[in-house]
Design a protein around this motif. Structure first.
Motif, PDB file in Angstrom:
ATOM      1  N   PRO A  73      36.004  37.845  49.229  1.00  0.00           N
ATOM      2  CA  PRO A  73      35.729  36.786  48.247  1.00  0.00           C
ATOM      3  C   PRO A  73      36.604  36.942  47.008  1.00  0.00           C
ATOM      4  O   PRO A  73      37.129  38.016  46.719  1.00  0.00           O
ATOM      5  CB  PRO A  73      34.246  36.994  47.923  1.00  0.00           C
ATOM      6  CG  PRO A  73      33.967  38.408  48.275  1.00  0.00           C
ATOM      7  CD  PRO A  73      34.852  38.732  49.445  1.00  0.00           C
ATOM      8  N   ALA A  74      36.735  35.851  46.283  1.00  0.00           N
ATOM      9  CA  ALA A  74      37.597  35.858  45.106  1.00  0.00           C
ATOM     10  C   ALA A  74      37.113  36.854  44.059  1.00  0.00           C
ATOM     11  O   ALA A  74      37.915  37.479  43.354  1.00  0.00           O
ATOM     12  CB  ALA A  74      37.654  34.455  44.509  1.00  0.00           C
ATOM     13  N   SER A  75      35.791  37.015  43.942  1.00  0.00           N
ATOM     14  CA  SER A  75      35.256  37.955  42.949  1.00  0.00           C
ATOM     15  C   SER A  75      35.693  39.388  43.238  1.00  0.00           C
ATOM     16  O   SER A  75      36.014  40.147  42.324  1.00  0.00           O
ATOM     17  CB  SER A  75      33.729  37.871  42.927  1.00  0.00           C
ATOM     18  OG  SER A  75      33.192  38.176  44.214  1.00  0.00           O
ATOM     19  N   ALA A  76      35.744  39.752  44.542  1.00  0.00           N
ATOM     20  CA  ALA A  76      36.173  41.104  44.897  1.00  0.00           C
ATOM     21  C   ALA A  76      37.668  41.289  44.650  1.00  0.00           C
ATOM     22  O   ALA A  76      38.106  42.364  44.230  1.00  0.00           O
ATOM     23  CB  ALA A  76      35.833  41.388  46.364  1.00  0.00           C
ATOM     24  N   ARG A  77      38.469  40.253  44.905  1.00  0.00           N
ATOM     25  CA  ARG A  77      39.916  40.369  44.697  1.00  0.00           C
ATOM     26  C   ARG A  77      40.272  40.431  43.213  1.00  0.00           C
ATOM     27  O   ARG A  77      41.248  41.069  42.832  1.00  0.00           O
ATOM     28  CB  ARG A  77      40.631  39.181  45.345  1.00  0.00           C
ATOM     29  CG  ARG A  77      40.545  39.153  46.869  1.00  0.00           C
ATOM     30  CD  ARG A  77      41.584  38.213  47.460  1.00  0.00           C
ATOM     31  NE  ARG A  77      41.456  36.865  46.922  1.00  0.00           N
ATOM     32  CZ  ARG A  77      40.707  35.916  47.474  1.00  0.00           C
ATOM     33  NH1 ARG A  77      40.015  36.177  48.573  1.00  0.00           N
ATOM     34  NH2 ARG A  77      40.649  34.710  46.941  1.00  0.00           N
ATOM     35  N   LEU A  78      39.489  39.765  42.391  1.00  0.00           N
ATOM     36  CA  LEU A  78      39.806  39.716  40.965  1.00  0.00           C
ATOM     37  C   LEU A  78      39.151  40.834  40.166  1.00  0.00           C
ATOM     38  O   LEU A  78      39.420  40.964  38.968  1.00  0.00           O
ATOM     39  CB  LEU A  78      39.363  38.364  40.397  1.00  0.00           C
ATOM     40  CG  LEU A  78      40.078  37.129  40.944  1.00  0.00           C
ATOM     41  CD1 LEU A  78      39.463  35.870  40.377  1.00  0.00           C
ATOM     42  CD2 LEU A  78      41.569  37.185  40.642  1.00  0.00           C
ATOM     43  N   ALA A  79      38.296  41.632  40.800  1.00  0.00           N
ATOM     44  CA  ALA A  79      37.565  42.665  40.060  1.00  0.00           C
ATOM     45  C   ALA A  79      38.510  43.702  39.474  1.00  0.00           C
ATOM     46  O   ALA A  79      38.423  44.037  38.285  1.00  0.00           O
ATOM     47  CB  ALA A  79      36.533  43.329  40.969  1.00  0.00           C
ATOM     48  N   MET A  80      39.430  44.226  40.282  1.00  0.00           N
ATOM     49  CA  MET A  80      40.341  45.258  39.790  1.00  0.00           C
ATOM     50  C   MET A  80      41.277  44.738  38.702  1.00  0.00           C
ATOM     51  O   MET A  80      41.417  45.382  37.645  1.00  0.00           O
ATOM     52  CB  MET A  80      41.137  45.856  40.949  1.00  0.00           C
ATOM     53  CG  MET A  80      42.062  46.985  40.537  1.00  0.00           C
ATOM     54  SD  MET A  80      41.195  48.359  39.742  1.00  0.00           S
ATOM     55  CE  MET A  80      40.290  49.005  41.141  1.00  0.00           C
ATOM     56  N   PRO A  81      41.958  43.589  38.874  1.00  0.00           N
ATOM     57  CA  PRO A  81      42.781  43.078  37.764  1.00  0.00           C
ATOM     58  C   PRO A  81      41.976  42.826  36.498  1.00  0.00           C
ATOM     59  O   PRO A  81      42.461  43.071  35.387  1.00  0.00           O
ATOM     60  CB  PRO A  81      43.372  41.775  38.332  1.00  0.00           C
ATOM     61  CG  PRO A  81      43.342  41.957  39.800  1.00  0.00           C
ATOM     62  CD  PRO A  81      42.129  42.767  40.083  1.00  0.00           C
ATOM     63  N   ALA A  82      40.739  42.338  36.649  1.00  0.00           N
ATOM     64  CA  ALA A  82      39.913  42.076  35.471  1.00  0.00           C
ATOM     65  C   ALA A  82      39.590  43.382  34.740  1.00  0.00           C
ATOM     66  O   ALA A  82      39.606  43.425  33.495  1.00  0.00           O
ATOM     67  CB  ALA A  82      38.628  41.364  35.883  1.00  0.00           C
ATOM     68  N   MET A  83      39.294  44.456  35.475  1.00  0.00           N
ATOM     69  CA  MET A  83      39.000  45.739  34.833  1.00  0.00           C
ATOM     70  C   MET A  83      40.227  46.302  34.128  1.00  0.00           C
ATOM     71  O   MET A  83      40.129  46.879  33.041  1.00  0.00           O
ATOM     72  CB  MET A  83      38.472  46.732  35.874  1.00  0.00           C
ATOM     73  CG  MET A  83      37.050  46.442  36.330  1.00  0.00           C
ATOM     74  SD  MET A  83      36.333  47.765  37.336  1.00  0.00           S
ATOM     75  CE  MET A  83      37.328  47.639  38.814  1.00  0.00           C
TER      76      MET A  83
ATOM     77  N   VAL B 278      42.742  44.521  32.837  1.00  0.00           N
ATOM     78  CA  VAL B 278      42.943  43.716  31.634  1.00  0.00           C
ATOM     79  C   VAL B 278      41.929  44.098  30.556  1.00  0.00           C
ATOM     80  O   VAL B 278      42.269  44.216  29.368  1.00  0.00           O
ATOM     81  CB  VAL B 278      42.852  42.214  31.981  1.00  0.00           C
ATOM     82  CG1 VAL B 278      42.846  41.376  30.713  1.00  0.00           C
ATOM     83  CG2 VAL B 278      44.011  41.807  32.883  1.00  0.00           C
ATOM     84  N   ALA B 279      40.677  44.304  30.946  1.00  0.00           N
ATOM     85  CA  ALA B 279      39.650  44.688  29.980  1.00  0.00           C
ATOM     86  C   ALA B 279      39.968  46.051  29.355  1.00  0.00           C
ATOM     87  O   ALA B 279      39.798  46.241  28.139  1.00  0.00           O
ATOM     88  CB  ALA B 279      38.281  44.713  30.647  1.00  0.00           C
ATOM     89  N   ALA B 280      40.425  47.001  30.178  1.00  0.00           N
ATOM     90  CA  ALA B 280      40.767  48.321  29.652  1.00  0.00           C
ATOM     91  C   ALA B 280      41.930  48.239  28.669  1.00  0.00           C
ATOM     92  O   ALA B 280      41.923  48.896  27.616  1.00  0.00           O
ATOM     93  CB  ALA B 280      41.099  49.273  30.795  1.00  0.00           C
ATOM     94  N   LEU B 281      42.944  47.431  28.997  1.00  0.00           N
ATOM     95  CA  LEU B 281      44.074  47.272  28.084  1.00  0.00           C
ATOM     96  C   LEU B 281      43.641  46.598  26.783  1.00  0.00           C
ATOM     97  O   LEU B 281      44.110  46.968  25.697  1.00  0.00           O
ATOM     98  CB  LEU B 281      45.180  46.450  28.764  1.00  0.00           C
ATOM     99  CG  LEU B 281      45.942  47.160  29.893  1.00  0.00           C
ATOM    100  CD1 LEU B 281      46.914  46.192  30.563  1.00  0.00           C
ATOM    101  CD2 LEU B 281      46.680  48.378  29.369  1.00  0.00           C
ATOM    102  N   ALA B 282      42.749  45.626  26.903  1.00  0.00           N
ATOM    103  CA  ALA B 282      42.255  44.947  25.694  1.00  0.00           C
ATOM    104  C   ALA B 282      41.490  45.916  24.798  1.00  0.00           C
ATOM    105  O   ALA B 282      41.655  45.908  23.563  1.00  0.00           O
ATOM    106  CB  ALA B 282      41.367  43.768  26.090  1.00  0.00           C
TER     107      ALA B 282
END
Length: 282
Positions: free
Chosen positions: A23-33, A35-39
Motif C-alpha cells: 500500500p501507498a502508506s507502507a511505501r511512503l513511511a520510510m521517506p516520511a520518517m 524527511v521528519a528527521a531532517l526537519a
C-alpha cells in the motif's frame, strides 16, 4: 551444465502479493520518517543558534590554546596532582562498590522470576528508574549541598546514580538465568533462599562482577567530571588550572586522566576475562 530457470513475474506477483503490491502508506513511511528527521535536525540547529561562521572563527583560538598546552608541565604541583588522581580513583572505586552492594538485594525484588507479582515488583522498578534517570553530575550538586564540598559528596553521587543502574542490570541478569538449576534445588527440597543462593547467584555473579568492573572504569571519568563542580579529586585541580589559564598544567592533567583510564581499562578487561572466561571465536 544446467540453464538458469526462467522466473515468471506474474507468478511471483501472485505468490508474494504483500511485496509487489504494498500500500501507498507502507511505501511512503520510510521517506516520511527521513524527511521528519531532517526537519527536526534543521529546527534544532536553528533553535540552538548553530553558527558555522562562529565555529570556524573559533578554530584559530582552539589552535592557539593547543599550542600553549605544549609541552605538558606539572611545575611543582606533581605531588598534589598524584594525590588528587588517587582521590579520584578512590571515589570511583568506593562509589561503585557501595552501589553494587546495595543494589544486589534490591535487584532480587525487581526480578520477575523472584517476585512474580507485578503489584510488588512495579514500585521497585519505578524506584530504580527514578534514581537512574538523574545524572551523576546532578546527584553531585545535590550531595555537595547536603554534606559539603569534597570527595565524600562524590562517593555518594556515584553510589546513588549507579545504584539505579545496577538494580536494573542485575535484575535483568537474574531474569535471564537458567531455571533448570533452580528447579533441581526445588525438587530436592530446597527453600526459596536455597534456590536464590545455590541456583541463581552462582550463575549471575560472574556477569555482575563484569558489569561492576566496567562501571569502575566508566566512573573514573565520571569522578573527574563531578570533581569540577566541587566533589574533589583531579577534576577540581583541572577546573582550577583552566580558570587561571595554566594550559601546560591542564594538558598534563588530561594526560594523567587518559593514562589512568587506559590502565584501569586494561586491568578490568583482564579481570573480566578471568571471571567470565574468554569465548572462543568461531
Amino acid at each position: 551444465m544446467t540453464t538458469p530457470q526462467q522466473v515468471d513475474p506474474r507468478e511471483m506477483r501472485a505468490r508474494y502479493p504483500d511485496i509487489f503490491d504494498r500500500p501507498a502508506s507502507a511505501r511512503l513511511a520510510m521517506p516520511a520518517m527521513i524527511v521528519a528527521a531532517l526537519a527536526i535536525l534543521i529546527y534544532g540547529l536553528v533553535d540552538l543558534d548553530f553558527s558555522p561562521s562562529r565555529f570556524f572563527a573559533g578554530l584559530s583560538q582552539l589552535g592557539w590554546i593547543s599550542l600553549m598546552m605544549i609541552p605538558p608541565d606539572p611545575g611543582s604541583s606533581l605531588p598534589i596532582y598524584l594525590k588528587a588522581l588517587g582521590e579520584t580513583l578512590s571515589i570511583a572505586l568506593l562509589g561503585t562498590t557501595l552501589a553494587a552492594v546495595f543494589a544486589l538485594p534490591v535487584s532480587l525484588l525487581a526480578a520477575r522470576n523472584i517476585i512474580p507479582s507485578q503489584i510488588l515488583r512495579f514500585p521497585v522498578r519505578r524506584f530504580l528508574d527514578s534514581i537512574r534517570g538523574v545524572d551523576t553530575l546532578i546527584w553531585a550538586l545535590v550531595w555537595i549541598n547536603v554534606v559539603g564540598l569534597g570527595p565524600f559528596a562524590g562517593v555518594l553521587a556515584i553510589a546513588v546514580s549507579d545504584f539505579g543502574a545496577f538494580g536494573k542490570l542485575f535484575s535483568e541478569a537474574i531474569e535471564g538465568a537458567d531455571q533448570k538449576q533452580v528447579e533441581g534445588i526445588r525438587a530436592s527440597g530446597g527453600s526459596a533462599l536455597h534456590e536464590i543462593r545455590f541456583g541463581l547467584l552462582p550463575q549471575v555473579l560472574p556477569v555482575i562482577a563484569g558489569q561492576v568492573l566496567y562501571f569502575i572504569e566508566s566512573n573514573t571519568r565520571s569522578a573527574t567530571i563531578i570533581g569540577i563542580v566541587g566533589a574533589g579529586g583531579i577534576g577540581l585541580q583541572l577546573a582550577e588550572q583552566i580558570r587561571v589559564l595554566e594550559w601546560q598544567k591542564v594538558s598534563f592533567l588530561i594526560l594523567m586522566i587518559l593514562v589512568a583510564v587506559a590502565a584501569i581499562d586494561f586491568i578490568s578487561s583482564k579481570l573480566r576475562f578471568a571471571i567470565i572466561g574468554r569465548r572462543a571465536v568461531a
